[in-house]
Design an enzyme around this catalytic site. Structure first.
Site, PDB file in Angstrom:
ATOM      1  N   ASP A  94       4.612   1.634   4.700  1.00  0.00           N
ATOM      2  CA  ASP A  94       5.335   1.218   5.902  1.00  0.00           C
ATOM      3  C   ASP A  94       5.488  -0.293   5.986  1.00  0.00           C
ATOM      4  O   ASP A  94       4.813  -1.054   5.302  1.00  0.00           O
ATOM      5  CB  ASP A  94       4.560   1.661   7.145  1.00  0.00           C
ATOM      6  CG  ASP A  94       3.322   0.805   7.374  1.00  0.00           C
ATOM      7  OD1 ASP A  94       2.501   0.684   6.438  1.00  0.00           O
ATOM      8  OD2 ASP A  94       3.189   0.218   8.466  1.00  0.00           O
ATOM      9  N   GLY A 129      -1.246   5.223   4.339  1.00  0.00           N
ATOM     10  CA  GLY A 129      -0.248   5.121   3.273  1.00  0.00           C
ATOM     11  C   GLY A 129      -0.325   6.193   2.207  1.00  0.00           C
ATOM     12  O   GLY A 129       0.702   6.693   1.749  1.00  0.00           O
ATOM     13  N   ARG A 180       7.829   5.105   6.581  1.00  0.00           N
ATOM     14  CA  ARG A 180       6.893   5.942   5.823  1.00  0.00           C
ATOM     15  C   ARG A 180       7.532   7.249   5.372  1.00  0.00           C
ATOM     16  O   ARG A 180       7.138   7.834   4.369  1.00  0.00           O
ATOM     17  CB  ARG A 180       5.688   6.321   6.695  1.00  0.00           C
ATOM     18  CG  ARG A 180       4.700   5.214   6.946  1.00  0.00           C
ATOM     19  CD  ARG A 180       3.407   5.804   7.467  1.00  0.00           C
ATOM     20  NE  ARG A 180       2.605   4.851   8.216  1.00  0.00           N
ATOM     21  CZ  ARG A 180       1.757   3.977   7.657  1.00  0.00           C
ATOM     22  NH1 ARG A 180       1.626   3.918   6.357  1.00  0.00           N
ATOM     23  NH2 ARG A 180       1.059   3.157   8.413  1.00  0.00           N
ATOM     24  N   GLU A 220      -4.888   5.508  -3.605  1.00  0.00           N
ATOM     25  CA  GLU A 220      -4.179   4.482  -2.838  1.00  0.00           C
ATOM     26  C   GLU A 220      -2.676   4.622  -3.034  1.00  0.00           C
ATOM     27  O   GLU A 220      -2.220   5.065  -4.100  1.00  0.00           O
ATOM     28  CB  GLU A 220      -4.604   3.088  -3.324  1.00  0.00           C
ATOM     29  CG  GLU A 220      -5.720   2.465  -2.512  1.00  0.00           C
ATOM     30  CD  GLU A 220      -5.237   1.924  -1.163  1.00  0.00           C
ATOM     31  OE1 GLU A 220      -4.228   2.419  -0.618  1.00  0.00           O
ATOM     32  OE2 GLU A 220      -5.899   1.007  -0.659  1.00  0.00           O
ATOM     33  N   ASP A 221      -1.918   4.206  -2.042  1.00  0.00           N
ATOM     34  CA  ASP A 221      -0.472   4.137  -2.194  1.00  0.00           C
ATOM     35  C   ASP A 221      -0.088   2.986  -3.122  1.00  0.00           C
ATOM     36  O   ASP A 221       0.723   3.129  -4.018  1.00  0.00           O
ATOM     37  CB  ASP A 221       0.223   4.003  -0.828  1.00  0.00           C
ATOM     38  CG  ASP A 221      -0.415   2.942   0.076  1.00  0.00           C
ATOM     39  OD1 ASP A 221      -1.390   2.271  -0.342  1.00  0.00           O
ATOM     40  OD2 ASP A 221       0.058   2.796   1.213  1.00  0.00           O
ATOM     41  N   LYS A 248       0.979  -3.565  -8.216  1.00  0.00           N
ATOM     42  CA  LYS A 248       1.656  -4.871  -8.211  1.00  0.00           C
ATOM     43  C   LYS A 248       0.737  -5.877  -8.898  1.00  0.00           C
ATOM     44  O   LYS A 248       0.120  -6.709  -8.250  1.00  0.00           O
ATOM     45  CB  LYS A 248       1.849  -5.350  -6.762  1.00  0.00           C
ATOM     46  CG  LYS A 248       3.115  -4.947  -6.066  1.00  0.00           C
ATOM     47  CD  LYS A 248       3.316  -5.847  -4.841  1.00  0.00           C
ATOM     48  CE  LYS A 248       3.520  -5.057  -3.590  1.00  0.00           C
ATOM     49  NZ  LYS A 248       3.710  -5.908  -2.390  1.00  0.00           N
ATOM     50  N   PHE A 254       8.049  -6.424  -1.508  1.00  0.00           N
ATOM     51  CA  PHE A 254       7.418  -5.587  -0.492  1.00  0.00           C
ATOM     52  C   PHE A 254       8.139  -4.251  -0.477  1.00  0.00           C
ATOM     53  O   PHE A 254       9.362  -4.196  -0.379  1.00  0.00           O
ATOM     54  CB  PHE A 254       7.465  -6.251   0.883  1.00  0.00           C
ATOM     55  CG  PHE A 254       6.534  -5.574   1.856  1.00  0.00           C
ATOM     56  CD1 PHE A 254       5.190  -5.901   1.879  1.00  0.00           C
ATOM     57  CD2 PHE A 254       6.992  -4.576   2.712  1.00  0.00           C
ATOM     58  CE1 PHE A 254       4.316  -5.252   2.744  1.00  0.00           C
ATOM     59  CE2 PHE A 254       6.130  -3.924   3.575  1.00  0.00           C
ATOM     60  CZ  PHE A 254       4.784  -4.266   3.595  1.00  0.00           C
ATOM     61  N   VAL A 255       7.383  -3.181  -0.610  1.00  0.00           N
ATOM     62  CA  VAL A 255       7.995  -1.863  -0.737  1.00  0.00           C
ATOM     63  C   VAL A 255       7.659  -0.977   0.465  1.00  0.00           C
ATOM     64  O   VAL A 255       6.619  -1.144   1.102  1.00  0.00           O
ATOM     65  CB  VAL A 255       7.565  -1.160  -2.046  1.00  0.00           C
ATOM     66  CG1 VAL A 255       7.981  -1.968  -3.260  1.00  0.00           C
ATOM     67  CG2 VAL A 255       6.065  -0.919  -2.073  1.00  0.00           C
TER      68      VAL A 255
HETATM   69  P1  IMP Z   1      -4.344  -5.182  -1.131  1.00  0.00           P
HETATM   70  O1  IMP Z   1      -5.678  -5.235  -0.446  1.00  0.00           O
HETATM   71  O2  IMP Z   1      -3.636  -6.512  -1.075  1.00  0.00           O
HETATM   72  O3  IMP Z   1      -4.417  -4.669  -2.561  1.00  0.00           O
HETATM   73  O4  IMP Z   1      -3.409  -4.247  -0.309  1.00  0.00           O
HETATM   74  C1  IMP Z   1      -3.691  -2.945  -0.125  1.00  0.00           C
HETATM   75  C2  IMP Z   1      -2.926  -2.356   1.036  1.00  0.00           C
HETATM   76  O5  IMP Z   1      -1.941  -3.237   1.586  1.00  0.00           O
HETATM   77  C3  IMP Z   1      -2.154  -1.145   0.556  1.00  0.00           C
HETATM   78  O6  IMP Z   1      -2.959  -0.008   0.586  1.00  0.00           O
HETATM   79  C4  IMP Z   1      -1.039  -1.085   1.549  1.00  0.00           C
HETATM   80  O7  IMP Z   1      -1.466  -0.408   2.717  1.00  0.00           O
HETATM   81  C5  IMP Z   1      -0.765  -2.520   1.887  1.00  0.00           C
HETATM   82  N1  IMP Z   1       0.354  -3.035   1.069  1.00  0.00           N
HETATM   83  C6  IMP Z   1       0.284  -3.908   0.038  1.00  0.00           C
HETATM   84  N2  IMP Z   1       1.487  -4.136  -0.487  1.00  0.00           N
HETATM   85  C7  IMP Z   1       2.356  -3.372   0.219  1.00  0.00           C
HETATM   86  C8  IMP Z   1       3.770  -3.155   0.150  1.00  0.00           C
HETATM   87  O8  IMP Z   1       4.515  -3.716  -0.684  1.00  0.00           O
HETATM   88  N3  IMP Z   1       4.282  -2.276   1.051  1.00  0.00           N
HETATM   89  C9  IMP Z   1       3.526  -1.631   1.973  1.00  0.00           C
HETATM   90  N4  IMP Z   1       2.208  -1.792   2.075  1.00  0.00           N
HETATM   91  C10 IMP Z   1       1.628  -2.666   1.204  1.00  0.00           C
HETATM   92 MG    MG Z   2      -2.932   1.365   2.126  1.00  0.00          MG
END
Ligand code: IMP
Ligand code: MG
Length: 180
Positions: free
Chosen positions: A157, A42, A163, A97-98, A129, A150-151
């Protein structure tokens, strides 16, 4: 049925945000020994734009983490599929991070890379978020905030799609079983 995409941030919005992040990072890490660790896949696009906007030297590294579970939700059970290749000991690590959602992936990566005893370690994310956080985690560098949507786009992706989009869009799911 086709998914519906709603524009949240244009390519210009993203450019401005990346320039702002790069300015802050360049100021904070001037004279330091920065390793930027981009989380694949990402954050690849962000990392490419971010390093080109930095005014300081930087080592660029990549790490791939796989999170088990549904494709739209993090479980916190993270596996390192590809680790950094440069020793981080005594250096200044910035995880790129994305998006930070629950925070579980970023926390796992902070713990993982901290084991290498860097001099400092922080998180930079293009999107945050905060309403979805499951643990207290505040990235030092945040580009843009989003609500509970969800983005996709600019590296992010849904099942490997979208992407390549230059902007960031909210994805509204159509059809069965694709919650999130
Ligand atoms: P976390 O562990 O829940 O903070 O999520 C981290 C990872 O989940 C990010 O680096 C993304 O790869 C994926 N992710 C979380 N939210 C989204 C979203 O809205 N769109 C796409 N990928 C997401
Ligand atoms: Mg990621």
């Amino acid at each position: 049925m086709a998914d519906e995409l709603k524009l949240l941030f244009s390519a210009d919005d993203i450019r401005a945000s990346v320039a702002d992040l790069a300015g802050r990072i360049s100021a904070d890490y001037e004279g330091r020994d920065l390793i930027l660790v981009a989380v694949l896949n990402g954050a690849a696009l962000l990392a490419a734009d971010l390093v080109r906007a930095l005014a300081i030297p930087v080592t660029l590294e990549f790490l791939r983490a796989a999170s088990y579970g549904q494709s739209t939700q993090s479980t916190g059970v993270v596996q390192i599929r590809k680790d950094v290749e440069t020793p981080v000991t005594g250096r200044d690590v910035l995880i790129v991070e994305d998006i930070v959602d629950t925070g579980l992936t970023a926390q796992f990566l902070l713990d993982h890379l901290s084991a290498g005893q860097p001099r400092s370690i922080e998180v930079c994310t293009l999107l945050d978020k905060p309403s979805r956080r499951q643990i207290p985690l505040s990235p030092k560098y945040v580009g843009l905030e989003v609500g509970d949507v969800f983005v996709v786009g600019y590296g992010m992706d849904y099942n490997q799609r979208y992407r390549q989009l230059p902007g960031i869009f909210a994805l509204e799911f159509r059809g069965l079983g694709a919650g999130g």
